[in-house]
Design an enzyme around this catalytic site. Sequence first.
Site, PDB file in Angstrom:
ATOM      1  N   LYS A  64       0.803  -1.227   0.000  1.00  0.00           N
ATOM      2  CA  LYS A  64       0.000   0.000   0.000  1.00  0.00           C
ATOM      3  C   LYS A  64       0.842   1.286   0.000  1.00  0.00           C
ATOM      4  O   LYS A  64       0.438   2.314   0.549  1.00  0.00           O
ATOM      5  CB  LYS A  64      -0.990   0.029   1.175  1.00  0.00           C
ATOM      6  CG  LYS A  64      -1.801  -1.216   1.386  1.00  0.00           C
ATOM      7  CD  LYS A  64      -2.256  -1.905   0.132  1.00  0.00           C
ATOM      8  CE  LYS A  64      -3.296  -1.153  -0.653  1.00  0.00           C
ATOM      9  NZ  LYS A  64      -3.542  -1.849  -1.974  1.00  0.00           N
ATOM     10  N   THR A  68       1.634  -0.537  -7.182  1.00  0.00           N
ATOM     11  CA  THR A  68       0.940  -0.602  -8.473  1.00  0.00           C
ATOM     12  C   THR A  68       1.472   0.474  -9.416  1.00  0.00           C
ATOM     13  O   THR A  68       1.730   0.232 -10.598  1.00  0.00           O
ATOM     14  CB  THR A  68      -0.584  -0.378  -8.254  1.00  0.00           C
ATOM     15  OG1 THR A  68      -1.009  -1.163  -7.150  1.00  0.00           O
ATOM     16  CG2 THR A  68      -1.383  -0.736  -9.483  1.00  0.00           C
ATOM     17  N   HIS A 130       7.441  -7.762  -1.514  1.00  0.00           N
ATOM     18  CA  HIS A 130       7.260  -6.986  -0.278  1.00  0.00           C
ATOM     19  C   HIS A 130       8.276  -7.441   0.771  1.00  0.00           C
ATOM     20  O   HIS A 130       8.201  -7.009   1.927  1.00  0.00           O
ATOM     21  CB  HIS A 130       5.850  -7.185   0.285  1.00  0.00           C
ATOM     22  CG  HIS A 130       4.767  -6.543  -0.541  1.00  0.00           C
ATOM     23  ND1 HIS A 130       4.891  -5.284  -1.088  1.00  0.00           N
ATOM     24  CD2 HIS A 130       3.521  -6.983  -0.888  1.00  0.00           C
ATOM     25  CE1 HIS A 130       3.773  -4.980  -1.743  1.00  0.00           C
ATOM     26  NE2 HIS A 130       2.940  -5.993  -1.641  1.00  0.00           N
ATOM     27  N   TYR A 215       6.751   7.935  -2.193  1.00  0.00           N
ATOM     28  CA  TYR A 215       5.456   8.157  -2.857  1.00  0.00           C
ATOM     29  C   TYR A 215       5.131   9.656  -2.935  1.00  0.00           C
ATOM     30  O   TYR A 215       4.723  10.157  -3.978  1.00  0.00           O
ATOM     31  CB  TYR A 215       4.382   7.406  -2.067  1.00  0.00           C
ATOM     32  CG  TYR A 215       2.987   7.465  -2.632  1.00  0.00           C
ATOM     33  CD1 TYR A 215       2.606   6.620  -3.673  1.00  0.00           C
ATOM     34  CD2 TYR A 215       2.048   8.351  -2.123  1.00  0.00           C
ATOM     35  CE1 TYR A 215       1.319   6.656  -4.188  1.00  0.00           C
ATOM     36  CE2 TYR A 215       0.756   8.402  -2.627  1.00  0.00           C
ATOM     37  CZ  TYR A 215       0.394   7.554  -3.661  1.00  0.00           C
ATOM     38  OH  TYR A 215      -0.884   7.598  -4.166  1.00  0.00           O
ATOM     39  N   GLY A 293      -5.223   7.858  -4.200  1.00  0.00           N
ATOM     40  CA  GLY A 293      -3.960   8.234  -4.838  1.00  0.00           C
ATOM     41  C   GLY A 293      -3.442   9.592  -4.404  1.00  0.00           C
ATOM     42  O   GLY A 293      -2.932  10.358  -5.229  1.00  0.00           O
TER      43      GLY A 293
END
Length: 325
Positions: A64, A68, A130, A215, A293
């Site tokens: 998470k 992706t 992971h 991120y 997102g």
Amino acid sequence: QDADASAPEEYASAVISDLPSNPKLFLRRYQGTWVLESWVPGIVAIQRGFAPRGGDVILASPPKCGTTWLKALAFATMARGVHPPAGDPGHPLLRVNPHDCVPFMEKLFAAGLGSKVMDALPSPRLMATHMHHSVLPASIKKNPDCKIVYICRDPKDMLVSMWQFSRRIRPDLELSDLLEAACDGSCLSGPIWDHVLGYWNASKVSPETVLFLRYEEMLQDPVSNVVKLSRFLGRPFSPAEEEAGVAMDVMRLCSFEKLKDLEVNKAGSGSGSPSLRGVREGAFVNSSYFRRGEAGDWANHMTPEMARRLDAVMEERFCGSGFSF
Ligand code: A3P
């Protein structure tokens, strides 16, 4: 507890039940890291039998944290010679979910398909894990021809994302359950600090083989990060590609808005890739990988007290490491 000398299946049945567990989250502690019980045989098989090839690229992340997205970006960057990121209606990312473009190692090896699927992939191969850095086999870590791209994220957003994702199959799960586990280290892929620091330290020691991404920084400046990624992967954009804005095309193709609205990601489920059939079946529907997102959604779900507590734990754990969120 370490793997013994028996085959992964024997190890799985004989020893998994002895590993420390977090039953609420279906986790076991394997070599100091908390993983889904069903992944343990896969990790053991990877540690024993994964044979890297020169040029392999491993995308590593805690769950998470943008896996992706990273899969899509790395795939689009590597495949751009065959599949231009703009103007190719047959681009794989328009037809299948990014998880079907880049296999997830633990599940693949747990399903006994590791060698079969991996051997069939053309070089340079892309794969994702992971696993903690400490758990990766030496055949990957010590191989100067294998590259690792790591992505992490503010643990508050990671937990909220994990909670929303898990609630699709575990409606009873409370965010406070995940917070407790994250603070004591026993959440999925925990301890989070060890996960991050393993790759952080490796990226400092060996920046040519480990790229460390965040991120939030990717959201702020996706194009620069695509350029950084392409250089790291040994596929820098040529002057002609720069002129044509190809990095921007990659960014657009892999953007949250673009991927989320594709038919395959709105309605699809399981594997759209024949070689991964049996691995992604029964998995979450494709739309579950695209929620908001954004950075900072935690504030809509966590109380200030919960956030302070998690921040304080992370601050203490990262103190003196040179890393902070
Ligand atoms: P949220 O739940 O906060 O929205 P992973 O891919 O590791 O499972 O992480 C999932 C998180 O990444 C989700 O976060 C999801 O919405 C977000 N995400 C998925 N695709 C993305 C993309 N192309 N760009 C930015 N974020 C993306």
